[in-house]
Design a protein around this motif. Structure first.
Motif, PDB file in Angstrom:
ATOM      1  N   TRP A   1     -25.601  20.368 -91.337  1.00  0.00           N
ATOM      2  CA  TRP A   1     -24.410  20.573 -91.840  1.00  0.00           C
ATOM      3  C   TRP A   1     -23.343  19.730 -90.902  1.00  0.00           C
ATOM      4  O   TRP A   1     -22.401  19.248 -91.259  1.00  0.00           O
TER       5      TRP A   1
ATOM      6  N   PRO B   1     -27.399  25.127 -90.271  1.00  0.00           N
ATOM      7  CA  PRO B   1     -27.375  25.052 -91.630  1.00  0.00           C
ATOM      8  C   PRO B   1     -27.600  23.545 -92.250  1.00  0.00           C
ATOM      9  O   PRO B   1     -27.119  22.415 -91.145  1.00  0.00           O
TER      10      PRO B   1
ATOM     11  N   ASP C   1     -27.179  20.286 -94.847  1.00  0.00           N
ATOM     12  CA  ASP C   1     -26.427  20.118 -96.117  1.00  0.00           C
ATOM     13  C   ASP C   1     -27.232  19.045 -97.080  1.00  0.00           C
ATOM     14  O   ASP C   1     -26.961  17.814 -96.635  1.00  0.00           O
TER      15      ASP C   1
ATOM     16  N   HIS D   1     -29.915  24.577-100.585  1.00  0.00           N
ATOM     17  CA  HIS D   1     -29.909  24.293 -99.198  1.00  0.00           C
ATOM     18  C   HIS D   1     -28.300  23.191 -98.786  1.00  0.00           C
ATOM     19  O   HIS D   1     -28.562  22.429 -98.078  1.00  0.00           O
TER      20      HIS D   1
ATOM     21  N   CYS E   1     -24.277  23.325 -97.604  1.00  0.00           N
ATOM     22  CA  CYS E   1     -23.371  24.222 -96.674  1.00  0.00           C
ATOM     23  C   CYS E   1     -22.054  23.781 -96.657  1.00  0.00           C
ATOM     24  O   CYS E   1     -22.130  22.463 -96.647  1.00  0.00           O
TER      25      CYS E   1
ATOM     26  N   TYR F   1     -21.208  31.045 -91.088  1.00  0.00           N
ATOM     27  CA  TYR F   1     -20.837  30.022 -91.543  1.00  0.00           C
ATOM     28  C   TYR F   1     -20.380  30.301 -93.114  1.00  0.00           C
ATOM     29  O   TYR F   1     -20.925  31.126 -93.642  1.00  0.00           O
TER      30      TYR F   1
ATOM     31  N   TYR G   1     -20.303  29.797 -96.723  1.00  0.00           N
ATOM     32  CA  TYR G   1     -21.365  29.245 -97.878  1.00  0.00           C
ATOM     33  C   TYR G   1     -22.579  28.478 -97.322  1.00  0.00           C
ATOM     34  O   TYR G   1     -22.612  27.365 -97.518  1.00  0.00           O
ATOM     35  N   PRO G   2     -23.331  28.850 -96.367  1.00  0.00           N
ATOM     36  CA  PRO G   2     -24.676  28.233 -95.694  1.00  0.00           C
ATOM     37  C   PRO G   2     -25.422  28.490 -96.770  1.00  0.00           C
ATOM     38  O   PRO G   2     -25.683  29.345 -97.637  1.00  0.00           O
ATOM     39  N   ASN G   3     -26.710  27.450 -96.942  1.00  0.00           N
ATOM     40  CA  ASN G   3     -27.901  27.624 -97.786  1.00  0.00           C
ATOM     41  C   ASN G   3     -27.533  28.149 -99.319  1.00  0.00           C
ATOM     42  O   ASN G   3     -28.054  28.974 -99.788  1.00  0.00           O
ATOM     43  N   GLN G   4     -26.612  27.074 -99.996  1.00  0.00           N
ATOM     44  CA  GLN G   4     -26.271  27.257-101.139  1.00  0.00           C
ATOM     45  C   GLN G   4     -26.381  26.171-101.986  1.00  0.00           C
ATOM     46  O   GLN G   4     -26.678  25.039-101.401  1.00  0.00           O
TER      47      GLN G   4
END
Length: 398
Positions: A281, A292, A294, A347, A349, A366, A368-371
């Motif tokens: 990210w 994370p 992105d 995955h 971020c 963080y 919104y990580p892993n979204q």
């Protein structure tokens, strides 16, 4: 064969999501397992789902997809009015520089594909809003307006703030210049891009997320990476916007400086990727702790690289890099086929990182990580279309 099968799965997802969304727009940030929630209208991301319908229509030539897109035209007409009282009542953000993301991917693209005059009018109204943000002192387009949560200091700073994302909104101005014959649209876009190339791109080819100009004098005041790890770090999605946005700017202007800026940003990108080929990210965030990824940055960069390929005849390295990046997304970051989900990619971020506890602890959480991220889905699909042997008209084909 694997890529063809994946494209078929993505198309099936689009048809299924048409039924699920039923004329609504999903919230841009989905869950870790690929589910988006409703409703999501009134954000800077309003254009990605309707725009995805148009991309699919351009590729499949299925009028059902066109009719599904046209369900959103009344909303786009309402949205471009940008009435502050109506926005507040409906919970919509007031429109800012992101009108390109909202209306170029939808109204302008719809006009390009069909010649619909209503869409042309919406596009020109949006372009006028964007042009109205141009600051003569400094020669840039202001990014953000005030938000209720802003501190007085941040409100003042935002009056002179430009951001890297805005490069992807400039095609709206180039299109409007061609449609109206009014040079002021092109002049504002070129001035803004030149200022970003001069100030937001660092010497080593990395980028700031934002850059501040003195709002009173236009004097350059310095950069700040707000959605990344730290002020001087390198937010990977911003780096991807730079690769793609400068390449598109070269398409419309033939300015070799913009092409050079895109290539410099790509050079940094290549050397900063993780060993597996993933984009963290933030490229400058510490790698000795959880970091994370992105995937939205990867899909945007893949499109940017494929755009660069159009302007780099004889280059074999860039097409191979784009192919590897898309393959990595499909192999490592797609949700499982069953049960079916809304999103194309996992995955992502959003960022930024917020410091928790004392400075000595240096613990960060963080945002919104892993979204799943709707714009990651959009640009993955565009990259897949670009890799097809049969060319498909894209929103950037003015």
């Amino acid at each position: 064969m694997e890529r063809n099968e994946t494209m078929q799965q993505l198309n099936m997802n689009i048809y299924r999501n048409c039924l699920l969304y039923n004329g609504d727009i999903p919230f841009a940030v989905g869950s870790a397992d690929g589910q988006y929630t409703l409703p999501g209208k009134g954000q800077w991301t309003d254009g990605f789902w309707p725009g995805l319908l148009l991309l699919a229509y351009a590729g499949l030539k299925d009028d059902l997809l066109l009719r599904e897109y046209e369900r959103y035209m009344p909303f786009l007409q309402e949205r471009v009015e940008n009435d502050p009282a109506e926005n507040k009542q409906r919970g919509y953000l007031n429109l800012d520089h992101d009108v390109g993301f909202i209306f170029h991917l939808t109204a302008v693209y719809h006009y390009i594909l069909t010649g619909a005059q209503t869409s042309r009018e919406i596009g020109l109204r949006a372009a006028a809003l964007l042009l109205g943000r141009y600051q003569d002192k400094g020669g840039y387009i202001r990014a953000w307006d005030d938000w209720e949560t802003d501190t007085p200091e941040f409100r003042h700073e935002k009056k002179g703030k430009a951001i890297i994302d805005s490069l992807m909104n400039m095609p709206l101005l180039f299109w409007a210049a061609g449609e109206t014959g009014e040079a002021r649209y092109r002049q504002a876009a070129e001035s803004h891009i030149q200022q970003l190339a001069r100030y937001i791109v660092r010497e080593n080819g990395s980028t700031y997320h934002t850059y501040n100009f003195d709002p009173d004098t236009g004097f350059p005041a310095g950069g700040n990476t707000r959605q990344g790890y730290a002020r001087e770090s390198v937010w990977s999605r911003g780096q991807a916007w730079a690769i793609y946005g400068f390449a598109l700017a070269y398409r419309y202007t033939g300015n070799a400086g913009f092409l050079q800026a895109s290539r410099r940003c790509l050079k940094y990108w290549k050397q900063a990727l993780l060993p597996e080929g993933d984009a963290p990210w933030d490229f400058a965030a510490p790698r000795d702790q959880w970091l994370p990824l992105d995937t939205s940055a990867m899909s945007i960069a893949a499109c940017g690289i494929l755009e660069l390929c159009l302007h780099s005849p004889g280059d074999t390295e860039m097409p191979e890099l784009a192919e590897r990046m898309v393959s990595r997304l499909l192999q490592a970051h797609r949700p499982p086929a069953l049960p079916p989900v809304h999103a194309f990619l996992l995955h992502g971020c959003v960022g930024p990182a917020y410091t928790q506890g004392s400075r000595e602890e240096k613990e960060r959480t963080y945002l919104y990580p892993n979204q799943s991220l709707i714009y990651g889905d959009y640009f993955l699909y565009e990259a897949m279309l670009r890799l097809q042997h049969n060319p498909v008209p894209l929103p950037w084909d003015l």
